[in-house]
Design a protein around this motif. Structure first.
Motif, PDB file in Angstrom:
ATOM      1  N   GLU A 103       0.990  -1.206  -0.115  1.00 16.90           N
ATOM      2  CA  GLU A 103       0.334  -0.149   0.422  1.00 16.90           C
ATOM      3  C   GLU A 103       0.988   1.015  -0.116  1.00 16.90           C
ATOM      4  O   GLU A 103       0.756   2.557  -0.828  1.00 16.90           O
ATOM      5  N   LYS A 146       2.532   1.699  -3.115  1.00 20.28           N
ATOM      6  CA  LYS A 146       1.935   2.346  -4.428  1.00 20.28           C
ATOM      7  C   LYS A 146       1.260   3.461  -4.622  1.00 20.28           C
ATOM      8  O   LYS A 146       1.341   4.128  -5.715  1.00 20.28           O
ATOM      9  N   TYR A 147       1.319   4.295  -3.097  1.00 17.62           N
ATOM     10  CA  TYR A 147       0.910   5.509  -2.913  1.00 17.62           C
ATOM     11  C   TYR A 147       2.582   6.110  -3.331  1.00 17.62           C
ATOM     12  O   TYR A 147       3.247   7.046  -4.242  1.00 17.62           O
ATOM     13  N   ARG A 198       2.854   6.152  -6.957  1.00 14.09           N
ATOM     14  CA  ARG A 198       1.882   7.301  -8.152  1.00 14.09           C
ATOM     15  C   ARG A 198       2.445   8.617  -7.809  1.00 14.09           C
ATOM     16  O   ARG A 198       2.489   9.465  -8.668  1.00 14.09           O
TER      17      ARG A 198
END
Length: 179
Positions: free
Chosen positions: A75, A78-79, A82
């Motif tokens: 998680e 993922k950020y 991005r």
């Protein structure tokens, strides 16, 4: 909360890190999204840097997390991915506008965040806004035209290793290592 309850909810340290920092990493990614909406590429680029460094200043624990790598915490990664992709776009836009020096790389942001974390740690409550001066100096140094050549940035593998080591020191078991 007792230690047994904590371990029931978060059996791995990575689970605890995800729970504690997911919202902040999401905000980090959203800062990139917001910067990309600025029609002025230089303002978007510099605004993003200022926002991220302000996030570091507001949360000293988060200051270290920004310069670490957590492959075991999807998680957070993922950020981070991005935000990184958005930052690459901000770099491209700022360079295309002629306002960002051509030799700036995404690794320079990692170095800035590491430096900012160090300033925050060293100045603490004694000079809580010292980071603002560092960031202003750095932004001015990023601006085109370049005032001279820079040494080569660290290799991706070397920077990744530095981030890996930093994340290990935070997640190390209770053996007297930094937490």
């Amino acid at each position: 909360m007792g230690i047994a309850t904590l371990f029931r909810h978060f059996p791995r340290k990575e689970d605890l890190l995800a729970a504690v920092f997911a919202d902040r990493m999401k905000a980090y990614a959203q800062a990139t999204d917001a910067a990309l909406t600025d029609p002025d590429p230089w303002n978007g680029f510099t605004g993003y840097i200022q926002d991220v460094c302000a996030m570091q200043a507001a949360d000293r624990g988060f200051a270290d997390i920004l310069t670490m790598n957590f492959p075991g915490v999807p998680e957070l990664e993922k950020y981070r991915a991005r935000a990184y992709e958005g930052f690459l776009e901000l770099i491209g836009r700022a360079k295309d506008s002629g306002q960002l020096r051509e030799d700036f790389t995404s690794r320079d942001l990692v170095l800035l965040l590491m430096a900012n974390a160090g300033v925050l740690g060293a100045t603490g409550d004694a000079a809580p806004d010292a980071w603002r001066r560092l960031v202003a100096w750095m932004i001015q140094s990023f601006q085109a035209p370049a005032r001279g050549p820079l040494p080569d940035p660290p290799k991706d593998a070397a920077l990744y290793e530095a981030m890996r080591r930093a994340s290990q020191s935070v997640t190390a078991p209770e053996t007297g290592k930094r937490r």
